[in-house]
Design a protein around this motif. Sequence first.
Motif, PDB file in Angstrom:
ATOM      1  N   THR A  26       0.833  -1.209   0.000  1.00 39.78           N
ATOM      2  CA  THR A  26       0.000   0.000   0.000  1.00 39.78           C
ATOM      3  C   THR A  26       0.865   1.256   0.000  1.00 39.78           C
ATOM      4  O   THR A  26       0.591   2.216  -0.730  1.00 39.78           O
ATOM      5  CB  THR A  26      -0.923  -0.003   1.218  1.00 39.78           C
ATOM      6  N   ALA A  34       1.051   4.109  -2.806  1.00 35.14           N
ATOM      7  CA  ALA A  34       0.815   5.508  -2.444  1.00 35.14           C
ATOM      8  C   ALA A  34       1.990   6.393  -2.853  1.00 35.14           C
ATOM      9  O   ALA A  34       1.804   7.512  -3.345  1.00 35.14           O
ATOM     10  CB  ALA A  34       0.569   5.613  -0.937  1.00 35.14           C
ATOM     11  N   ILE A  37       1.812   9.499  -5.390  1.00 34.48           N
ATOM     12  CA  ILE A  37       2.274  10.848  -5.045  1.00 34.48           C
ATOM     13  C   ILE A  37       3.252  11.354  -6.086  1.00 34.48           C
ATOM     14  O   ILE A  37       3.190  12.519  -6.530  1.00 34.48           O
ATOM     15  CB  ILE A  37       2.906  10.841  -3.637  1.00 34.48           C
TER      16      ILE A  37
END
Length: 244
Positions: free
Chosen positions: A118, A122, A126
Motif C-alpha cells: 500500500t 501511495a 504521489i
Amino acid sequence: GRAVVINEQLSRRAALHVGHTLALGPGLSLPVAGVVGDYGNPIGQAIVGEALFRRTFPAIEPSRYGVRTGNPQGLRRALTEAFDVPPARIIDQAAIKAFSLSVFERTFSVTDALNVLTLAVAAFAILMSLLTLAAMRLPQMAPVWAMGTTQRRLAGLEILRTVLLAAITAVLALPLGLALAWVLLAIVNVEAFGWRLPMYLFPVEYIRLMLFALAAALLAALWPAWRLSRMEPTGLLRIFANER
C-alpha cells in the motif's frame, strides 16, 4: 445472589445500565451491578452466582465443565476411559489458544506485506501526481522566469510549495481520520455487532506519520524540481510564447 452482571450486547439492546432491574425469571428480579465487554459474542447474556442459578432453575442440569489441568492429554484419556466421554466433546483450550495465536501471527505477516504494498502504491501515486502538477505549473512559472527569477530559485519554491501542500493535507487528514475511526467504533460496529471497541489516541505516532508524509512529499518533489532547474531556457521560452 444480590445482583446480576450483563454483557454489553444485552445492555445496549435492552437499554439496561448499572442500577436498573433485570427480570431473570418468575419472581426473581435483580439490579444490574456491572456491564462487561464481551467482544465477539453475538448474543446478550446475564451472569449470576451458581447457588442462585441452581435455586432458580433446578431443572437445568450442567452439560459443560471447565477443568484446569497441567496434563491435558492424560485428562483426556482418563475422561474417555472412565466416563466414556467422546473425544470430540473434549476441547483443549490451550491448544485452541496456541492455534489462534499462530493464525494471528500469519495474519500480521500478511498485514505487514499489504502495508508495504500500500505504501509503495501511495508513493508511486504521489510521485505521478506531483509530476503532473509540475507539468501543469510550467506555464505559470515561465512568466516568473521571464521576469528574472532563476530556475534554481523556482525549483526551491516548488519544493517549498509541495512540502507546504503536504503539511496542510496532513493537518486536515488527521482529524478526518480520527473522526472516521470514531464513527466506525462507536456507531457502525455497535449497530452491526452490539459491542464497542475502545478508542485510544497515539499523538506520538501521529506526529511520526506526519513527518513521514512530509519526507515522502519532499522526496517526490525533488525530481520535478531537478528537472525544472535543468530545463533549457529555450524550453521555457517556447512555453512562455505558447501561453501568450
